[in-house]
Design an enzyme around this catalytic site. Structure first.
Site: not given
Length: 332
Positions: A242-244
């Site tokens: 997932g993002h970040n």
């Protein structure tokens, strides 16, 4: 067909030969199904019992082997049979697909892209503006690399992969078919008038050196700043990052596992198959998350977690033992 003598293989492995065979070796194969011209391996003493019925003429074995090879058979004793067998597989590996042209005429390469020496680009590829591809990298057919990306030296990107804008890959990476690097992170917020409002994902993905990402896996771009995959990480097929999220060095993620947004993995973390990690969770160096587990909170370095929700392995095993006893007692 490639063929090697026992001695030629041992020149690569530098092990100790026990026994002998005049049979030329034509391929590696599993112990139980190997023919008399094939080499196998015994990486654990519990598999010694299968050797008596195996037709393999040679086995790569650990130094603590307690059986003899037998007539016209041989062992190559090494410190680590699993690692040695990887060297054997390299000996017999077939060549990669052939490029008749270094850059196929149907590839579309923007005039501002930088393609360094030795790069191969297959049919139907698209290389966007201001993208740089480092020396000796190989881009197989039907790969899309969008604007302002960087691909390091000696990196291999297999067919169907999409690398979206502003993402950066290091040297000696392998990206398997249909992986997606830099798709939007999953970001939505409820709005009383519009329903779900999409949160723009304006970051990117940074992948270190010697990273391998399996087929159909996805690494989402950051909402802001970067999703980071550290040097030496190995990502299996069908993995979601997932993002970040930020992975340290030499992490392993097995198939169907997933990280929600903003997860941090330390160095050497192992995530088992189908395990899931809650957003904003931190997992310390060397921790292990067992297959199918669900991690909902931070994990200290070196801990092993099991279960759903995941708890320390020794506690999970105790819980399972109690449940088993309760089930058995209810049947009496």
């Amino acid at each position: 067909m490639k063929k090697f003598s026992l001695q030629e293989i041992n020149e690569v492995l530098k092990g100790t030969i026990l026994g002998d065979t005049n049979q030329l070796i034509t391929a590696p194969e599993q112990l139980e199904v190997a023919s008399n011209s094939e080499i196998s391996f015994i990486g654990n003493k519990k598999y010694e019992k299968f050797w008596a019925d195996s037709k393999a003429c040679v086995a790569v074995v650990n130094e603590d082997i307690s059986i003899e090879p037998g007539e016209n058979k041989a062992f190559i004793k090494v410190k680590n049979a699993d690692l040695a067998m990887s060297q054997v597989l390299k000996l017999f590996a077939p060549p990669p697909p052939i490029f008749k042209n270094d850059i196929h005429p149907t590839a579309i390469i923007d005039k501002t892209a930088s393609i360094e020496n030795g790069v191969k680009i297959g049919a139907g590829c698209y290389i966007g503006p201001n993208t740089r591809i480092g020396e000796n990298s190989v881009i197989y057919p039907n790969v899309t690399i969008l604007d302002d990306c960087t691909i390091g030296k000696n990196t291999v990107i297999w067919s169907g992969t999409v690398i979206r804008e502003r993402c950066h890959l290091g040297n000696k990476c392998i990206i398997h078919p249909n992986a997606t690097i830099g798709a939007d992170g999953f970001g939505f917020r409820p709005d009383p008038e519009k329903g779900l409002v999409k949160v723009p994902q304006i970051g990117n993905v940074i992948i270190g050196n010697d990273v391998e990402i399996g087929a159909n896996s996805c690494v989402d771009r950051g909402k802001f700043s970067s999703t980071v995959i550290g040097d030496g990480c190995k990502i299996d097929n069908l993995v979601q990052i997932g993002h970040n999220s930020k992975l340290g060095r030499f992490c392993i993620m097995a198939g169907n596992s997933g990280l929600a947004g903003s997860v941090t993995l330390g160095n050497g973390v192992i995530i088992g198959g189908s395990a899931s990690i809650k957003d904003h969770t931190k997992i310390g160096d060397g921790a292990i998350v067992g297959a199918g587990s669900g991690v909902t909170g931070d994990v200290e370095a070196g801990k092993t977690m099991l279960g759903y929700p995941a708890v320390e392995a020794r506690d999970a095993l105790k819980q399972w033992a109690i449940l088993k006893r309760l089930v058995n007692d209810s049947k009496k």
